[in-house]
Design a protein around this motif. Structure first.
Motif, PDB file in Angstrom:
ATOM      1  N   ALA A   1       0.835  -1.207   0.000  1.00 28.15           N
ATOM      2  CA  ALA A   1       0.000   0.000   0.000  1.00 28.15           C
ATOM      3  C   ALA A   1       0.867   1.255   0.000  1.00 28.15           C
ATOM      4  CB  ALA A   1      -0.930  -0.011   1.209  1.00 28.15           C
ATOM      5  N   TYR A   2       1.914   1.233   0.800  1.00 25.63           N
ATOM      6  CA  TYR A   2       2.828   2.379   0.888  1.00 25.63           C
ATOM      7  C   TYR A   2       3.497   2.639  -0.458  1.00 25.63           C
ATOM      8  CZ  TYR A   2       6.698   5.161   2.913  1.00 25.63           C
ATOM      9  OH  TYR A   2       7.602   6.147   3.219  1.00 25.63           O
ATOM     10  N   LEU A   3       3.765   1.576  -1.200  1.00 21.89           N
ATOM     11  CA  LEU A   3       4.483   1.680  -2.470  1.00 21.89           C
ATOM     12  C   LEU A   3       3.567   1.809  -3.679  1.00 21.89           C
ATOM     13  CD1 LEU A   3       7.312  -0.988  -1.981  1.00 21.89           C
ATOM     14  CD2 LEU A   3       7.584   1.493  -2.049  1.00 21.89           C
ATOM     15  N   ASP A   4       2.291   2.014  -3.475  1.00 17.35           N
ATOM     16  CA  ASP A   4       1.358   1.988  -4.600  1.00 17.35           C
ATOM     17  C   ASP A   4       1.763   2.954  -5.714  1.00 17.35           C
ATOM     18  OD1 ASP A   4      -0.977   1.240  -6.044  1.00 17.35           O
ATOM     19  OD2 ASP A   4      -1.924   3.096  -5.393  1.00 17.35           O
ATOM     20  N   LEU A   5       1.944   4.224  -5.382  1.00 15.07           N
ATOM     21  CA  LEU A   5       2.348   5.186  -6.405  1.00 15.07           C
ATOM     22  C   LEU A   5       3.791   4.943  -6.854  1.00 15.07           C
ATOM     23  CD1 LEU A   5       0.784   8.498  -5.019  1.00 15.07           C
ATOM     24  CD2 LEU A   5      -0.083   7.029  -6.839  1.00 15.07           C
ATOM     25  N   SER A   6       4.636   4.509  -5.922  1.00 12.80           N
ATOM     26  CA  SER A   6       6.036   4.263  -6.245  1.00 12.80           C
ATOM     27  C   SER A   6       6.189   3.122  -7.247  1.00 12.80           C
ATOM     28  CB  SER A   6       6.809   3.956  -4.961  1.00 12.80           C
ATOM     29  OG  SER A   6       8.166   3.705  -5.245  1.00 12.80           O
ATOM     30  N   GLN A   7       5.467   2.022  -7.019  1.00  6.62           N
ATOM     31  CA  GLN A   7       5.593   0.901  -7.940  1.00  6.62           C
ATOM     32  C   GLN A   7       5.093   1.278  -9.332  1.00  6.62           C
ATOM     33  OE1 GLN A   7       3.095  -1.069  -9.423  1.00  6.62           O
ATOM     34  NE2 GLN A   7       1.269  -0.221  -8.421  1.00  6.62           N
ATOM     35  N   GLN A   8       4.088   2.156  -9.407  1.00 11.13           N
ATOM     36  CA  GLN A   8       3.606   2.584 -10.716  1.00 11.13           C
ATOM     37  C   GLN A   8       4.705   3.305 -11.492  1.00 11.13           C
ATOM     38  OE1 GLN A   8      -0.274   4.606 -10.616  1.00 11.13           O
ATOM     39  NE2 GLN A   8      -0.746   3.547  -8.715  1.00 11.13           N
ATOM     40  N   GLN A   9       5.408   4.214 -10.816  1.00  7.75           N
ATOM     41  CA  GLN A   9       6.495   4.926 -11.475  1.00  7.75           C
ATOM     42  C   GLN A   9       7.655   3.988 -11.795  1.00  7.75           C
ATOM     43  OE1 GLN A   9       6.471   7.946 -12.595  1.00  7.75           O
ATOM     44  NE2 GLN A   9       4.565   8.669 -11.680  1.00  7.75           N
ATOM     45  N   ASN A  10       7.949   3.079 -10.875  1.00  5.35           N
ATOM     46  CA  ASN A  10       9.056   2.140 -11.084  1.00  5.35           C
ATOM     47  C   ASN A  10       8.836   1.301 -12.330  1.00  5.35           C
ATOM     48  OD1 ASN A  10      11.518   0.616  -9.775  1.00  5.35           O
ATOM     49  ND2 ASN A  10      10.075  -0.974 -10.350  1.00  5.35           N
ATOM     50  N   PHE A  11       7.598   0.797 -12.496  1.00  6.00           N
ATOM     51  CA  PHE A  11       7.347  -0.086 -13.630  1.00  6.00           C
ATOM     52  C   PHE A  11       7.012   0.668 -14.915  1.00  6.00           C
ATOM     53  CE2 PHE A  11       6.612  -2.986  -9.962  1.00  6.00           C
ATOM     54  CZ  PHE A  11       7.695  -3.815 -10.224  1.00  6.00           C
ATOM     55  N   LYS A  12       6.877   1.983 -14.826  1.00  7.03           N
ATOM     56  CA  LYS A  12       6.920   2.797 -16.044  1.00  7.03           C
ATOM     57  C   LYS A  12       8.359   2.885 -16.542  1.00  7.03           C
ATOM     58  CE  LYS A  12       2.954   5.867 -15.206  1.00  7.03           C
ATOM     59  NZ  LYS A  12       2.554   7.277 -14.897  1.00  7.03           N
ATOM     60  N   LYS A  13       9.267   3.035 -15.580  1.00  5.92           N
ATOM     61  CA  LYS A  13      10.694   3.083 -15.913  1.00  5.92           C
ATOM     62  C   LYS A  13      11.197   1.709 -16.372  1.00  5.92           C
ATOM     63  CE  LYS A  13      15.069   4.523 -15.722  1.00  5.92           C
ATOM     64  NZ  LYS A  13      15.641   5.590 -16.574  1.00  5.92           N
ATOM     65  N   TRP A  14      10.814   0.675 -15.636  1.00  2.00           N
ATOM     66  CA  TRP A  14      11.259  -0.690 -15.919  1.00  2.00           C
ATOM     67  C   TRP A  14      10.021  -1.528 -16.231  1.00  2.00           C
ATOM     68  CZ3 TRP A  14      16.270  -0.218 -16.359  1.00  2.00           C
ATOM     69  CH2 TRP A  14      16.946   0.696 -15.564  1.00  2.00           C
ATOM     70  N   ASP A  15       9.695  -1.654 -17.495  1.00  2.00           N
ATOM     71  CA  ASP A  15       8.447  -2.292 -17.933  1.00  2.00           C
ATOM     72  C   ASP A  15       8.629  -3.806 -17.978  1.00  2.00           C
ATOM     73  OD1 ASP A  15       5.933  -2.727 -18.905  1.00  2.00           O
ATOM     74  OD2 ASP A  15       6.369  -2.055 -20.950  1.00  2.00           O
ATOM     75  N   ILE A  16       8.611  -4.436 -16.783  1.00  2.00           N
ATOM     76  CA  ILE A  16       8.958  -5.864 -16.697  1.00  2.00           C
ATOM     77  C   ILE A  16       7.865  -6.707 -16.038  1.00  2.00           C
ATOM     78  CG2 ILE A  16      11.442  -5.447 -16.663  1.00  2.00           C
ATOM     79  CD1 ILE A  16      11.343  -5.737 -13.598  1.00  2.00           C
ATOM     80  N   LEU A  17       6.747  -6.100 -15.663  1.00  2.00           N
ATOM     81  CA  LEU A  17       5.738  -6.860 -14.928  1.00  2.00           C
ATOM     82  C   LEU A  17       5.205  -8.042 -15.728  1.00  2.00           C
ATOM     83  CD1 LEU A  17       3.683  -4.073 -13.121  1.00  2.00           C
ATOM     84  CD2 LEU A  17       5.018  -5.883 -12.041  1.00  2.00           C
ATOM     85  N   GLY A  18       5.199  -7.917 -17.039  1.00  2.65           N
ATOM     86  CA  GLY A  18       4.638  -8.983 -17.859  1.00  2.65           C
ATOM     87  C   GLY A  18       5.669  -9.871 -18.515  1.00  2.65           C
ATOM     88  N   ILE A  19       6.940  -9.752 -18.113  1.00  8.66           N
ATOM     89  CA  ILE A  19       7.981 -10.571 -18.739  1.00  8.66           C
ATOM     90  C   ILE A  19       8.819 -11.281 -17.679  1.00  8.66           C
ATOM     91  CG2 ILE A  19       8.097  -9.031 -20.744  1.00  8.66           C
ATOM     92  CD1 ILE A  19      10.734  -7.943 -19.635  1.00  8.66           C
ATOM     93  N   TYR A  20       9.477 -12.356 -18.108  1.00  8.47           N
ATOM     94  CA  TYR A  20      10.354 -13.107 -17.210  1.00  8.47           C
ATOM     95  C   TYR A  20      11.646 -12.336 -16.975  1.00  8.47           C
ATOM     96  CZ  TYR A  20      13.783 -16.640 -15.779  1.00  8.47           C
ATOM     97  OH  TYR A  20      14.775 -17.328 -15.126  1.00  8.47           O
ATOM     98  N   VAL A  21      12.010 -12.224 -15.711  1.00 12.17           N
ATOM     99  CA  VAL A  21      13.311 -11.683 -15.318  1.00 12.17           C
ATOM    100  C   VAL A  21      13.984 -12.745 -14.449  1.00 12.17           C
ATOM    101  CG1 VAL A  21      14.524  -9.914 -13.987  1.00 12.17           C
ATOM    102  CG2 VAL A  21      12.563  -9.274 -15.400  1.00 12.17           C
ATOM    103  N   TRP A  22      15.201 -13.105 -14.799  1.00 11.31           N
ATOM    104  CA  TRP A  22      15.901 -14.139 -14.025  1.00 11.31           C
ATOM    105  C   TRP A  22      15.942 -13.769 -12.555  1.00 11.31           C
ATOM    106  CZ3 TRP A  22      20.041 -14.231 -10.744  1.00 11.31           C
ATOM    107  CH2 TRP A  22      20.561 -15.487 -10.421  1.00 11.31           C
ATOM    108  N   PRO A  23      15.615 -14.716 -11.612  1.00 12.46           N
ATOM    109  CA  PRO A  23      15.199 -16.100 -11.822  1.00 12.46           C
ATOM    110  C   PRO A  23      13.732 -16.298 -11.428  1.00 12.46           C
ATOM    111  CG  PRO A  23      16.225 -15.907  -9.681  1.00 12.46           C
ATOM    112  CD  PRO A  23      16.056 -14.497 -10.215  1.00 12.46           C
TER     113      PRO A  23
END
Length: 513
Positions: free
Chosen positions: A461-483
């Motif tokens: 909850a604390y990171l709600d807005l932060s995670q949105q900005q993070n995954f705009k920068k690093w668009d990886i939520l839908g892809i595999y990242v090792w491991p």
């Protein structure tokens, strides 16, 4: 009133029958006796804050008497002009009347506005305005690019705590370099900060050395922090603290990070006696030492135990030959006792050399999270205070834990992991040790273990807005990242997967302990 209504109805009937009539209709009388309080609404509008908000206006969220607003622009601007509705409301700061959209204020700290409604009812509203995502922001400036884990780059740091902590005013001089092993090879880099002078950070004790964990492969962004909190609740020795932060370097947004205390001998961290190179006498050579079991042998000095385990020296930095001989001999005596026929004897066995409670607390945290590297590979820290026994701690390195490992069985929520390591497999052959682990587990089940899930929910909850900005920068939520063992596609899915994995893990451990 009834007579007036009847009169109006008659007028309406007559005029309805005589459409050609131009006679005006008298409006009904409206009572001005309204006992309800007129609500007040606060907001920030771009038109009154040019070049501060961009094109987005900020609408506040009210929780009780507190009002929160987050300015999405990537800046540290704290002076804003507030708007409120109704625009002519009686709003004051102290005795000074406020005008909607007219007066700028410094919102570095919360500002209290007093509203008096038309019935004379007075109410205070504490208004807090944060920048970007609302969590603390670290603004780093360097003299050049940070491209090495070995070479520091000079720089400075300005902290915008967004009102959550008291911070040192002005710029902090520092050096910065890369850090980590597999994580350094990922696009989002982790860093090591070395301040010129000791300074506290976001409510944490003053020190020179700090770590920025990138959490790139951990798409929940919380595994390290919740494991640290778990360790504190479990009573693990010298459990580190973490703070969620946004990181900018040379005005470029790098993402959402976890600021951590460096694992080192220091007051407030591994708080043991700092051993000097000259401390070689029998009365002082016994401590303090900080060791890491590390197969990478990533230290200037190290030794191998009789059971083939590599121990690197983290402290003292400049260890003398006599000190190295002492601590290596102590570890070998510990192993000799642990793997002897009398290993379970309270006077002759392992208990003579190790702090058993310390080992148990460390074990439970690492086993719940099923940390892949903690099975005799790396980031297993041991300490020995002067005149004391060997203890375990602090816990460290959890981005590849909690089911986030696809190259070993550590990714599965069932099955033992740390328990099958060399020392712990032997310890669990002692019925007394097993009984102590079980007793400790039963105590933790009452409060500390359920708190793990509350900690995850708070962090997400604390990171709600932060995670949105993070995954705009690093668009990886839908892809595999090792491991990764799981690709959820969304942040809530990643968080829920971690919680489900931990539920299964804890249930399995409970049944098998």
């Amino acid at each position: 009133m009834r007579k007036k209504l009847l009169y109006l109805l008659l007028i309406a009937a007559v005029t309805g029958c005589k459409k050609e009539s131009k006679q005006a209709v008298t409006p009904p009388v409206v009572s001005t006796t309204d006992t309800t309080s007129v609500p007040i609404h606060f907001s920030l509008k771009a038109e009154y804050n040019p070049k501060k908000l961009g094109t987005d206006s900020v609408i506040f969220t009210t929780v009780g008497d507190s009002i929160f607003g987050v300015v999405p622009a990537m800046s540290n601007e704290k002076n804003f002009t507030l708007s409120f509705s109704p625009f002519n409301a009686d709003v004051k700061i102290g005795n000074q009347r406020q005008l909607s959209g007219m007066i700028a204020h410094d919102f570095t700290n919360p500002v209290t506005f007093t509203y008096t409604d038309k019935n004379g009812k007075v109410k205070d509203y504490k208004i807090k305005i944060s920048n970007f995502t609302g969590i603390p922001i670290l603004n780093l400036t360097t003299t050049g690019p940070v491209v090495s884990k070995d070479n520091y780059v000079d720089g400075s740091l300005i902290v915008n705590a967004n009102g959550k902590y008291d911070v040192q005013a002005g710029s902090i001089d520092l050096q910065i370099k890369g850090r980590g092993n597999s994580t350094w090879d990922m696009p989002k880099k982790p860093y090591r900060l070395k301040f010129k002078n000791k300074a506290g950070m976001l409510g944490l004790p003053a020190a020179k050395n700090w770590v920025l964990l990138a959490n790139y492969s951990d798409k929940t962004l919380v595994r390290n922090s919740i494991a640290f909190e778990m360790a504190r609740q479990f009573g693990s020795d010298y459990a580190p603290h973490g703070r969620y932060v946004e990181v900018f370097m040379n005005k470029e947004y790098l993402g959402s990070y976890t600021l951590c205390e460096q694992v080192e001998v220091n007051p407030g961290r591994v708080d043991i006696t700092e051993l000097k190179a000259k401390d070689n006498g029998a009365d002082v050579i016994t401590g303090g030492y900080l060791l890491e079991l590390d197969q990478r042998l990533d230290a200037a000095k190290y030794f191998w135990s009789s059971q083939g385990l590599p121990f690197t020296i983290k402290s003292p930095d400049a260890i003398s030959d006599a000190q190295l001989a002492y601590i290596s001999d102590y570890v070998n005596q510990t192993e000799k006792a642990l793997f002897s026929a009398d290993f379970a004897d309270a006077d002759k066995g392992y208990a003579k050399f190790i702090n058993v409670d310390s080992f148990i607390a460390w074990f439970l945290v690492k086993e719940i999270m099923k940390d892949s590297d903690a099975k005799d590979f790396s980031s297993d820290f041991y300490y020995k205070e002067r005149g004391g026994k060997l203890g375990m701690g602090p816990v460290w390195d959890f981005d590849l834990s909690g089911g986030n490992t696809d190259y070993t069985d550590a990714g599965l929520p069932t099955g033992w992991w740390i328990k099958d390591s060399k020392w712990f497999s032997r310890l669990f052959q002692d019925p007394a040790f097993k009984a102590k682990v079980k007793a400790r587990w039963l105590v933790l089940k009452a409060n500390a273990i359920p708190n793990i899930f509350a900690s995850i929910d708070r962090g997400a909850a604390y990171l709600d807005l932060s995670q949105q900005q993070n995954f705009k920068k690093w668009d990886i939520l839908g892809i595999y990242v090792w491991p990764n063992t799981y690709v959820g596609g969304t942040y809530p899915n990643e968080v829920n997967h971690l919680k489900e994995w931990l539920h299964t893990r804890i249930d399995w451990m409970d049944a098998n302990l």
